[in-house]
Design an enzyme around this catalytic site. Structure first.
Site, PDB file in Angstrom:
ATOM      1  N   HIS A  65      -7.443   9.695  -1.730  1.00 55.25           N
ATOM      2  CA  HIS A  65      -6.769   9.680  -0.427  1.00 55.25           C
ATOM      3  C   HIS A  65      -7.602  10.350   0.679  1.00 55.25           C
ATOM      4  CE1 HIS A  65      -2.370   9.281   1.076  1.00 55.25           C
ATOM      5  NE2 HIS A  65      -3.200   9.110   2.075  1.00 55.25           N
ATOM      6  N   ASP A  95       0.836  -1.201   0.000  1.00 62.57           N
ATOM      7  CA  ASP A  95       0.000   0.000   0.000  1.00 62.57           C
ATOM      8  C   ASP A  95       0.872   1.252   0.000  1.00 62.57           C
ATOM      9  OD1 ASP A  95      -2.936   1.109   0.845  1.00 62.57           O
ATOM     10  OD2 ASP A  95      -1.362   2.288   1.817  1.00 62.57           O
ATOM     11  N   TYR A 132       3.397   9.767  -0.632  1.00 57.87           N
ATOM     12  CA  TYR A 132       4.478   9.146   0.146  1.00 57.87           C
ATOM     13  C   TYR A 132       5.831   9.343  -0.558  1.00 57.87           C
ATOM     14  CZ  TYR A 132       0.593   6.588   2.421  1.00 57.87           C
ATOM     15  OH  TYR A 132      -0.571   6.250   3.066  1.00 57.87           O
ATOM     16  N   LYS A 164      -2.812   5.883  -4.215  1.00 53.52           N
ATOM     17  CA  LYS A 164      -3.882   6.840  -3.916  1.00 53.52           C
ATOM     18  C   LYS A 164      -3.624   8.170  -4.613  1.00 53.52           C
ATOM     19  CE  LYS A 164      -3.591   4.797   0.685  1.00 53.52           C
ATOM     20  NZ  LYS A 164      -2.164   4.651   0.990  1.00 53.52           N
TER      21      LYS A 164
HETATM   22  P1  NAD Z   1       0.885   1.542  11.907  1.00 53.47           P
HETATM   23  O1  NAD Z   1      -0.250   1.468  12.847  1.00 53.47           O
HETATM   24  O2  NAD Z   1       1.090   0.478  10.909  1.00 53.47           O
HETATM   25  O3  NAD Z   1       2.151   1.750  12.820  1.00 53.47           O
HETATM   26  C1  NAD Z   1       3.444   1.694  12.333  1.00 53.47           C
HETATM   27  C2  NAD Z   1       4.399   1.801  13.488  1.00 53.47           C
HETATM   28  O4  NAD Z   1       4.103   0.781  14.445  1.00 53.47           O
HETATM   29  C3  NAD Z   1       5.843   1.509  13.050  1.00 53.47           C
HETATM   30  O5  NAD Z   1       6.474   2.666  12.628  1.00 53.47           O
HETATM   31  C4  NAD Z   1       6.422   0.935  14.305  1.00 53.47           C
HETATM   32  O6  NAD Z   1       6.830   2.007  15.120  1.00 53.47           O
HETATM   33  C5  NAD Z   1       5.270   0.235  14.959  1.00 53.47           C
HETATM   34  N1  NAD Z   1       5.266  -1.235  14.732  1.00 53.47           N
HETATM   35  C6  NAD Z   1       5.055  -1.917  13.573  1.00 53.47           C
HETATM   36  N2  NAD Z   1       5.068  -3.235  13.801  1.00 53.47           N
HETATM   37  C7  NAD Z   1       5.305  -3.397  15.119  1.00 53.47           C
HETATM   38  C8  NAD Z   1       5.426  -4.522  15.951  1.00 53.47           C
HETATM   39  N3  NAD Z   1       5.291  -5.762  15.476  1.00 53.47           N
HETATM   40  N4  NAD Z   1       5.677  -4.324  17.267  1.00 53.47           N
HETATM   41  C9  NAD Z   1       5.795  -3.070  17.776  1.00 53.47           C
HETATM   42  N5  NAD Z   1       5.671  -1.962  17.044  1.00 53.47           N
HETATM   43  C10 NAD Z   1       5.422  -2.129  15.720  1.00 53.47           C
HETATM   44  O7  NAD Z   1       0.805   3.000  11.205  1.00 53.47           O
HETATM   45  P2  NAD Z   1       0.905   3.575   9.733  1.00 53.47           P
HETATM   46  O8  NAD Z   1       2.190   3.252   9.086  1.00 53.47           O
HETATM   47  O9  NAD Z   1       0.541   4.994   9.823  1.00 53.47           O
HETATM   48  O10 NAD Z   1      -0.267   2.822   8.965  1.00 53.47           O
HETATM   49  C11 NAD Z   1      -0.045   1.685   8.156  1.00 53.47           C
HETATM   50  C12 NAD Z   1      -0.178   2.009   6.700  1.00 53.47           C
HETATM   51  O11 NAD Z   1      -1.458   2.585   6.441  1.00 53.47           O
HETATM   52  C13 NAD Z   1       0.787   3.074   6.199  1.00 53.47           C
HETATM   53  O12 NAD Z   1       2.088   2.602   6.042  1.00 53.47           O
HETATM   54  C14 NAD Z   1       0.116   3.507   4.926  1.00 53.47           C
HETATM   55  O13 NAD Z   1       0.344   2.576   3.893  1.00 53.47           O
HETATM   56  C15 NAD Z   1      -1.343   3.505   5.355  1.00 53.47           C
HETATM   57  N6  NAD Z   1      -1.812   4.831   5.809  1.00 53.47           N
HETATM   58  C16 NAD Z   1      -2.817   5.420   5.116  1.00 53.47           C
HETATM   59  C17 NAD Z   1      -3.312   6.657   5.487  1.00 53.47           C
HETATM   60  C18 NAD Z   1      -4.436   7.260   4.719  1.00 53.47           C
HETATM   61  O14 NAD Z   1      -4.738   8.450   4.933  1.00 53.47           O
HETATM   62  N7  NAD Z   1      -5.064   6.527   3.836  1.00 53.47           N
HETATM   63  C19 NAD Z   1      -2.759   7.336   6.599  1.00 53.47           C
HETATM   64  C20 NAD Z   1      -1.718   6.725   7.295  1.00 53.47           C
HETATM   65  C21 NAD Z   1      -1.277   5.465   6.908  1.00 53.47           C
END
Ligand code: NAD
Length: 287
Positions: free
Chosen positions: A112, A49, A54, A79
Site C-alpha cells: 500500500h 479495488d 479499508y 493491498k
Molecule cells: P475518487 O477520485 O474516485 O473520488 C471519489 C469521489 O468523487 C466520490 O466520493 C464522489 O464524491 C465523487 N464522484 C465519483 N463519481 C462522480 C461523478 N460521476 N460525478 C461527480 N462526482 C463523482 O477518489 P478515491 O475514492 O479516493 O479513489 C478511488 C479509489 O482509489 C479508492 O476508492 C480506492 O480504491 C483507491 N485509493 C487508493 C489509495 C492508495 O493509497 N493506494 C488511496 C486512495 C484511494
C-alpha cells in the site's frame, strides 16, 4: 445485465487488467457497499479495488457473491497495510485477506505504501506470485527512488504502481519513468477525491459540452488516453454507470495539451515520503 467492461491493459507478465474498476475506499457501510457492487456488476464492472485498511473486504465478498458473477470473471485487488510489512507478516496478512474475500487467489496484490520493511514485503509478494497464489503483484504510492531501490536490489520489478493521479496532479515524471520501465500506471483519486474544483474548470466544461459528456467522464477519459487504469469510487448507481461510459469517445492530442494546463501540482492525499506518517501507521494498534 450489459456486456462486461473488459477493455484491458496487459501487464508485463501477460495478465490483463480491466482499465476500469470500482474503488471501494471509505465504503464503511456494509449494505451501501453491497448495493454499490451489485450496481457496478449490473453495468459491466468486473474489477474491484480494496485494501485491508479499508475494513470492507468481507463486504466486498458478499456484494460479489450476491451479484452472481463467477470468480474467474472478476479482477480482485487488495493491498498489504503498513503495519503488516515485513516478510512473515505480509504472508499472514495475504492469507487473512484471502479469507475475508472468500477466495483462494488474488488477481493483484499491492504494497500500500513504501513504509519501513517494504523490500522484505516485496520478497514475500514475489514468492506468493511464484507459488501462483496471486496473478500479478505491484506497489502503491512508490516514488522513483523506491522503484530504483527494488531494481538495485535486483528484485523482480512491480507490474503496476497505483498512485494519486488527476489533471491537477498528473505525476508526469513518475508516469514517464514507469512507461520506460514497463510498469503500468494505475490512478487512485482519479476524480480528485471530490476535493477539487476541476468539475467547474472551463477547459473541462468545454470538452464536456463538445462530446455530450459530464466533467467526470472527461477527466476519466483523460486518464485512459494516458494509458492508465482507473478505479473511480462512488456509491451512487447513477454515478457508477456514468463513470463507466467513457469508452465511446476520445480526446485529441490538442485537447490533451489543453488538459495539461490544469496541472497545479496539487496533491490531495498523503505524501509518499512523509516519513513521520509512515512510521506512525506502521505501528500495529493494540486491541
Ligand atoms: P475518487 O477520485 O474516485 O473520488 C471519489 C469521489 O468523487 C466520490 O466520493 C464522489 O464524491 C465523487 N464522484 C465519483 N463519481 C462522480 C461523478 N460521476 N460525478 C461527480 N462526482 C463523482 O477518489 P478515491 O475514492 O479516493 O479513489 C478511488 C479509489 O482509489 C479508492 O476508492 C480506492 O480504491 C483507491 N485509493 C487508493 C489509495 C492508495 O493509497 N493506494 C488511496 C486512495 C484511494
Amino acid at each position: 445485465m450489459v456486456k462486461p467492461l473488459t477493455e484491458s491493459i496487459t501487464l508485463y507478465n501477460g495478465v490483463e487488467i480491466p482499465k476500469l474498476g470500482l474503488g471501494v475506499f471509505l465504503m464503511k457501510d456494509e449494505e451501501e457497499l453491497v448495493e454499490a457492487v451489485k450496481a457496478a456488476v449490473e453495468v459491466g464492472y468486473r474489477h474491484f479495488d480494496t485494501a485491508k485498511i479499508y475494513g470492507n473486504e468481507e463486504y466486498l465478498a458478499r456484494g460479489l457473491k450476491e451479484s452472481g458473477i463467477s470468480r474467474e470473471e472478476m479482477f480482485l485487488t487488495s493491498k498489504v497495510w503498513n503495519y503488516d510489512l515485513g516478510y512473515e507478516q505480509t504472508k499472514i496478512a495475504f492469507q487473512e485477506t484471502l479469507d475475508r474475500l472468500d477466495t483462494d487467489y488474488l488477481d493483484l496484490y499491492l504494497i500500500h505504501w513504501a513504509a519501513p520493511k517494504y523490500a522484505e514485503s516485496w520478497k514475500a509478494l514475489i514468492e506468493l506470485y511464484e507459488e501462483g497464489r496471486v496473478r500479478a503483484i505491484g506497489v502503491s504510492n512508490f516514488q522513483i527512488h523506491h522503484l530504483e531501490d527494488l531494481k538495485n536490489q535486483e528484485l523482480m520489478q512491480p507490474m503496476i504502481n497505483q498512485i494519486e493521479t488527476h489533471p491537477e496532479f498528473p505525476q508526469n515524471e513518475l508516469h514517464e519513468y514507469m512507461k520506460e520501465n514497463g510498469i503500468v500506471h494505475e490512478a487512485w483519486g482519479p476524480l480528485g477525491q471530490g476535493k477539487t474544483d476541476l468539475f467547474q474548470q472551463p477547459v473541462i466544461l468545454g470538452l464536456a459540452d463538445k462530446y455530450g459528456k459530464t466533467p467526470a467522464q472527461i477527466i476519466l477519459r483523460w486518464h485512459l488516453e494516458r494509458g492508465e487504469v482507473i478505479i473511480p469510487k462512488s456509491v451512487r448507481a447513477s454515478r457508477i454507470q456514468e463513470n463507466s461510459e467513457v469508452f465511446d469517445f476520445s480526446l485529441t492530442s490538442n485537447e490533451m495539451e489543453l488538459m495539461a494546463t490544469l496541472n497545479t501540482g496539487t496533491r490531495y492525499g498523503s505524501d509518499p515520503d512523509d516519513q513521520e506518517r509512515l512510521k506512525q501507521t506502521s505501528i500495529r494498534p493494540e486491541n
